[in-house]
Design a protein around this motif. Structure first.
Motif, PDB file in Angstrom:
ATOM      1  N   ALA A   1     -16.105   5.296   3.989  1.00 55.36           N
ATOM      2  CA  ALA A   1     -16.246   6.687   3.682  1.00 55.36           C
ATOM      3  C   ALA A   1     -16.945   7.002   2.666  1.00 55.36           C
ATOM      4  CB  ALA A   1     -14.994   7.354   3.134  1.00 55.36           C
TER       5      ALA A   1
ATOM      6  N   SER B   1     -17.038  10.309  11.877  1.00 54.62           N
ATOM      7  CA  SER B   1     -15.957  10.475  11.853  1.00 54.62           C
ATOM      8  C   SER B   1     -15.660   8.467  12.429  1.00 54.62           C
ATOM      9  CB  SER B   1     -15.048  11.270  13.122  1.00 54.62           C
ATOM     10  OG  SER B   1     -15.375  10.512  14.912  1.00 54.62           O
ATOM     11  N   TYR B   2     -17.071   8.271  12.374  1.00 54.18           N
ATOM     12  CA  TYR B   2     -16.995   6.391  12.126  1.00 54.18           C
ATOM     13  C   TYR B   2     -15.562   5.698  11.485  1.00 54.18           C
ATOM     14  CZ  TYR B   2     -18.417   1.705  12.317  1.00 54.18           C
ATOM     15  OH  TYR B   2     -18.139   0.123  12.920  1.00 54.18           O
ATOM     16  N   SER B   3     -14.749   4.686  12.098  1.00 52.33           N
ATOM     17  CA  SER B   3     -13.756   3.855  10.899  1.00 52.33           C
ATOM     18  C   SER B   3     -14.010   2.742  11.799  1.00 52.33           C
ATOM     19  CB  SER B   3     -12.469   4.289  11.710  1.00 52.33           C
ATOM     20  OG  SER B   3     -12.256   4.009  12.950  1.00 52.33           O
ATOM     21  N   GLY B   4     -15.184   2.546  12.274  1.00 48.84           N
ATOM     22  CA  GLY B   4     -15.004   0.443  12.507  1.00 48.84           C
ATOM     23  C   GLY B   4     -13.652   0.037  12.775  1.00 48.84           C
ATOM     24  N   ILE B   5     -12.623   0.714  13.152  1.00 43.81           N
ATOM     25  CA  ILE B   5     -11.257   0.661  13.281  1.00 43.81           C
ATOM     26  C   ILE B   5     -11.170   0.288  14.807  1.00 43.81           C
ATOM     27  CG2 ILE B   5      -9.014   0.764  13.081  1.00 43.81           C
ATOM     28  CD1 ILE B   5      -9.810   0.363  10.949  1.00 43.81           C
TER      29      ILE B   5
ATOM     30  N   ASN C   1      -4.575  -0.291  16.018  1.00 45.97           N
ATOM     31  CA  ASN C   1      -4.539   0.043  14.268  1.00 45.97           C
ATOM     32  C   ASN C   1      -4.182  -1.695  13.668  1.00 45.97           C
ATOM     33  OD1 ASN C   1      -3.529   2.156  13.896  1.00 45.97           O
ATOM     34  ND2 ASN C   1      -1.770   1.532  14.476  1.00 45.97           N
TER      35      ASN C   1
ATOM     36  N   PHE D   1     -13.198  -4.174  13.396  1.00 43.66           N
ATOM     37  CA  PHE D   1     -14.266  -5.544  13.766  1.00 43.66           C
ATOM     38  C   PHE D   1     -15.801  -4.741  12.978  1.00 43.66           C
ATOM     39  CE2 PHE D   1     -17.894  -6.726  16.314  1.00 43.66           C
ATOM     40  CZ  PHE D   1     -18.460  -7.990  15.763  1.00 43.66           C
TER      41      PHE D   1
ATOM     42  N   PHE E   1     -18.923  -2.250  22.159  1.00 43.17           N
ATOM     43  CA  PHE E   1     -17.500  -2.526  21.546  1.00 43.17           C
ATOM     44  C   PHE E   1     -16.633  -1.931  20.675  1.00 43.17           C
ATOM     45  CE2 PHE E   1     -16.260  -5.486  25.270  1.00 43.17           C
ATOM     46  CZ  PHE E   1     -14.629  -4.028  25.309  1.00 43.17           C
ATOM     47  N   SER E   2     -17.439  -1.959  19.098  1.00 44.60           N
ATOM     48  CA  SER E   2     -17.429  -1.778  18.067  1.00 44.60           C
ATOM     49  C   SER E   2     -17.502  -0.404  17.856  1.00 44.60           C
ATOM     50  CB  SER E   2     -17.920  -2.592  16.515  1.00 44.60           C
ATOM     51  OG  SER E   2     -17.177  -1.368  15.663  1.00 44.60           O
ATOM     52  N   VAL E   3     -18.301  -0.356  18.724  1.00 44.99           N
ATOM     53  CA  VAL E   3     -19.214   1.230  18.461  1.00 44.99           C
ATOM     54  C   VAL E   3     -18.581   1.816  19.782  1.00 44.99           C
ATOM     55  CG1 VAL E   3     -21.059   2.894  19.011  1.00 44.99           C
ATOM     56  CG2 VAL E   3     -21.225   0.634  17.803  1.00 44.99           C
TER      57      VAL E   3
ATOM     58  N   LEU F   1     -15.453   1.723  21.445  1.00 44.33           N
ATOM     59  CA  LEU F   1     -13.880   1.776  20.051  1.00 44.33           C
ATOM     60  C   LEU F   1     -13.831   1.805  19.117  1.00 44.33           C
ATOM     61  CD1 LEU F   1     -12.059  -1.344  22.268  1.00 44.33           C
ATOM     62  CD2 LEU F   1     -12.248   1.565  22.867  1.00 44.33           C
ATOM     63  N   GLY F   2     -14.735   2.208  18.202  1.00 40.00           N
ATOM     64  CA  GLY F   2     -15.089   3.008  16.684  1.00 40.00           C
ATOM     65  C   GLY F   2     -14.570   3.599  16.255  1.00 40.00           C
ATOM     66  N   GLN F   3     -13.679   4.184  16.866  1.00 38.09           N
ATOM     67  CA  GLN F   3     -13.599   6.049  16.229  1.00 38.09           C
ATOM     68  C   GLN F   3     -12.343   6.123  16.560  1.00 38.09           C
ATOM     69  OE1 GLN F   3     -16.262   8.120  16.053  1.00 38.09           O
ATOM     70  NE2 GLN F   3     -17.830   6.087  16.843  1.00 38.09           N
ATOM     71  N   LYS F   4     -10.963   5.306  16.871  1.00 40.43           N
ATOM     72  CA  LYS F   4     -10.021   5.962  16.457  1.00 40.43           C
ATOM     73  C   LYS F   4      -9.322   4.983  15.510  1.00 40.43           C
ATOM     74  CE  LYS F   4      -8.680   5.364  21.657  1.00 40.43           C
ATOM     75  NZ  LYS F   4      -9.927   4.261  22.448  1.00 40.43           N
ATOM     76  N   SER F   5      -8.421   5.697  14.780  1.00 39.56           N
ATOM     77  CA  SER F   5      -8.434   5.584  13.295  1.00 39.56           C
ATOM     78  C   SER F   5      -6.900   6.032  12.841  1.00 39.56           C
ATOM     79  CB  SER F   5      -9.539   6.469  12.278  1.00 39.56           C
ATOM     80  OG  SER F   5      -9.165   6.044  11.051  1.00 39.56           O
ATOM     81  N   GLU F   6      -5.939   5.526  13.211  1.00 36.21           N
ATOM     82  CA  GLU F   6      -4.328   6.193  12.931  1.00 36.21           C
ATOM     83  C   GLU F   6      -3.952   6.015  11.491  1.00 36.21           C
ATOM     84  OE1 GLU F   6      -2.113   4.637  16.083  1.00 36.21           O
ATOM     85  OE2 GLU F   6      -2.927   4.791  17.701  1.00 36.21           O
TER      86      GLU F   6
ATOM     87  N   GLU G   1      -7.748  12.007   9.777  1.00 41.11           N
ATOM     88  CA  GLU G   1      -8.553  11.458   9.552  1.00 41.11           C
ATOM     89  C   GLU G   1      -9.424  10.868   8.193  1.00 41.11           C
ATOM     90  OE1 GLU G   1     -12.821  12.562  10.862  1.00 41.11           O
ATOM     91  OE2 GLU G   1     -12.056  12.686  12.408  1.00 41.11           O
ATOM     92  N   LYS G   2      -8.515   9.201   8.398  1.00 45.76           N
ATOM     93  CA  LYS G   2      -8.822   8.607   6.821  1.00 45.76           C
ATOM     94  C   LYS G   2      -9.947   9.062   5.653  1.00 45.76           C
ATOM     95  CE  LYS G   2      -6.765   4.165   9.041  1.00 45.76           C
ATOM     96  NZ  LYS G   2      -7.316   3.003   8.976  1.00 45.76           N
ATOM     97  N   ARG G   3     -11.180   9.127   6.654  1.00 48.77           N
ATOM     98  CA  ARG G   3     -12.391   9.251   6.053  1.00 48.77           C
ATOM     99  C   ARG G   3     -11.563  11.249   4.881  1.00 48.77           C
ATOM    100  NH1 ARG G   3     -17.833  12.026   7.175  1.00 48.77           N
ATOM    101  NH2 ARG G   3     -18.802  12.383   5.768  1.00 48.77           N
TER     102      ARG G   3
ATOM    103  N   VAL H   1      -9.354   9.347   2.106  1.00 48.56           N
ATOM    104  CA  VAL H   1     -10.580   8.991   0.911  1.00 48.56           C
ATOM    105  C   VAL H   1     -10.992   9.942   0.411  1.00 48.56           C
ATOM    106  CG1 VAL H   1     -12.085   7.428   0.599  1.00 48.56           C
ATOM    107  CG2 VAL H   1     -10.311   6.840   2.602  1.00 48.56           C
TER     108      VAL H   1
END
Lengths: 360, 113
Positions: free
Chosen positions: A52, A68-72, A75, A79, B12-14, B16-21, B32-34, B37
């Protein structure tokens, strides 16, 4: 001439370094590296706050696609990676005599979480090297171990800084051009105990085989973030001693920084015994002005004296630079630097450096 | 081979990297986590004059180990309830600042002599 240039290129291609940090962000945030990074010592994979922070506080512009990029990935799995590509151009002198472009840093990391235990695996393809560390957290205390680099001082991202390792290829006639944290060193086994106490972070550990195959070292690092009047401040100390020999390397380091609004200063000084002959000293001092979000200018002075017994071998290097973060996950640097040798022949001309840093 | 691994990892990072629970977020209305924060950084930390470590275990932000975090959560419920009343009265929203004024603990009126 062309051959020597290619040799130079080949030489430095294999010297790209692993994980190191930009402690100015910690200073500006008023908190330890763990505020933004998964690794307690800073650098590399970012946590939720770090991602963030990269989106909201560093970049000049945030495209909606990245907002909305989170890197996750899932859960419990994350990476990420950092790649730095640097070019050096010397306007006069011998090395390099033309434009050299090389990977300065490359690492990819993956984090796994399982209750109070977290594991961090890193891969440095340009070195090449691997690292792994497991951490067990209990309230504000932790124990971690694995294969990594011992934390010492500011852990600056530029390995040519004298408080780290300086230039690998020596051009000024000295035995070395900085402290022993060269990018050629591989990750080594370590175990560490640490504690976050309010705004302080304390760590105590030991490592084996980092500086050489027989090397055994103990280390201690402490840092504290607070305020000094209207300014934010950071102060810390580091100590490292090789224990396998009575004449082993012993290093003491004092680091700190001040921040007020868009201005910040950071510096460190390291005194080492038995690095070359007797006592050696290296210092770093950098002043940064954040013109506006995404745009920073900086001035820096590095100093290194490989032996305080002799007066004609000290190097002072002055650097001016511009740091531009056009988008989240992209960082561009331009720097001009010149060196001066006390009592000797200073290198002619200046070095022009540019760096592209991409992370995700 | 290494290049392929890097490319696959980046992909994979780009991709799948959108999923944030969100984990252990019980009161705040964010998805969203952002957003969490940003709210913590720009509202809670500033209006209380504290850093993250005041409420959070720095090695695990989601953990409720620190009592300050539990208190902060109750305070947020209190503020949200107060804002329902404020809305009914057609008044502005309130936040931590109304009482805390940049301090960890709000000032109390001087004791009567």
């Amino acid at each position: 001439m062309l051959l020597s240039f290619y040799r130079f290129l080949l030489f430095i291609i294999f010297l790209s370094s692993g994980l190191w940090a930009i402690p100015r962000y910690a200073l500006e945030s008023g908190s330890s590296c763990i505020l933004c990074h998964v690794n307690l010592s800073g650098s590399g994979l970012r946590n939720d706050y770090g991602i963030a922070y990269g989106l909201d506080d560093l970049a000049a512009k945030v495209p909606p696609r990245l907002s909305s990029y989170s890197g996750i990935i899932r859960n419990h799995i994350q990476f990420g990676g950092d790649i730095r590509i640097q070019s050096v151009l010397r306007t006069k002198g011998e090395v390099p005599n033309s434009l050299a472009i090389f990977p300065m840093q490359g690492n990819f990391q993956m984090k796994f979480d399982l209750e109070k235990i977290s594991a961090l695996v890193e891969w440095e393809p340009f070195q090449p090297d691997m690292g792994v560390q497991m951490r067990y957290n209990r309230k504000d205390n932790y124990i971690r171990g694995g294969v990594s680099t011992p934390p010492f001082g500011l852990r600056l991202a530029d390995h040519t800084v004298f408080t780290r390792g300086g230039n690998i290829k020596l051009v000024n006639g000295n035995h070395r051009e900085g402290m022993p944290f060269l990018p050629t060193l591989k990750n080594a086994p370590f175990v560490e105990l640490g504690r976050f106490h309010g705004d302080a972070h304390l760590s105590l550990g030991m490592t084996k085989g980092y500086f050489s195959s027989i090397s055994e070292s103990i280390y201690f690092r402490a840092e504290h973030f607070g305020s000094l009047g209207i300014m934010g401040r950071m102060i810390g100390v580091s100590y490292l001693k090789q224990t396998h020999s009575p004449d082993g390397l012993q290093m003491m380091n004092l680091f700190g920084g001040l921040n007020q609004g868009n201005l910040s200063w950071m510096g460190e000084i390291t005194v080492a015994e038995n690095l070359v002959f007797g006592r050696s000293i290296a210092s770093y001092s950098e002043f940064t002005w954040k013109i506006k979000q995404g745009w920073n200018v900086s001035g820096r002075i590095d100093f290194f004296d490989e032996s305080m017994k002799y007066t004609e071998d000290a190097i002072r290097r002055t650097t001016f630079g511009l740091n531009y973060v056009p988008l989240p996950l992209v960082d561009i640097k331009f720097q001009i630097r010149s060196s001066h040798i006390s009592g000797g022949k200073s290198p002619e001309g200046v070095e022009v450096l540019s760096q592209l840093h991409v992370w995700f | 081979m290494k290049k392929i691994i890097i490319i696959v990892c980046i992909f994979f990072s780009v991709a799948l990297g959108q999923k944030s629970e969100l984990k252990n977020v019980k009161v705040l209305p964010f998805t969203e986590k952002r957003e969490v924060v940003k709210y913590m950084k720009s509202v809670v930390a500033k209006e209380l004059g504290v850093k993250c470590s005041f409420c959070h275990n720095m090695t695990d932000y989601a953990s409720d180990e620190k009592d300050h975090k539990k208190v902060a959560r109750e305070m947020m419920v209190m503020t949200m309830n107060a804002n329902k009343t404020m809305k009914n009265l057609n008044f502005h929203d309130i936040s931590c600042w109304v009482c805390h004024r940049g301090n960890k603990h709000p000032d109390h009126p001087p004791k009567k002599k």
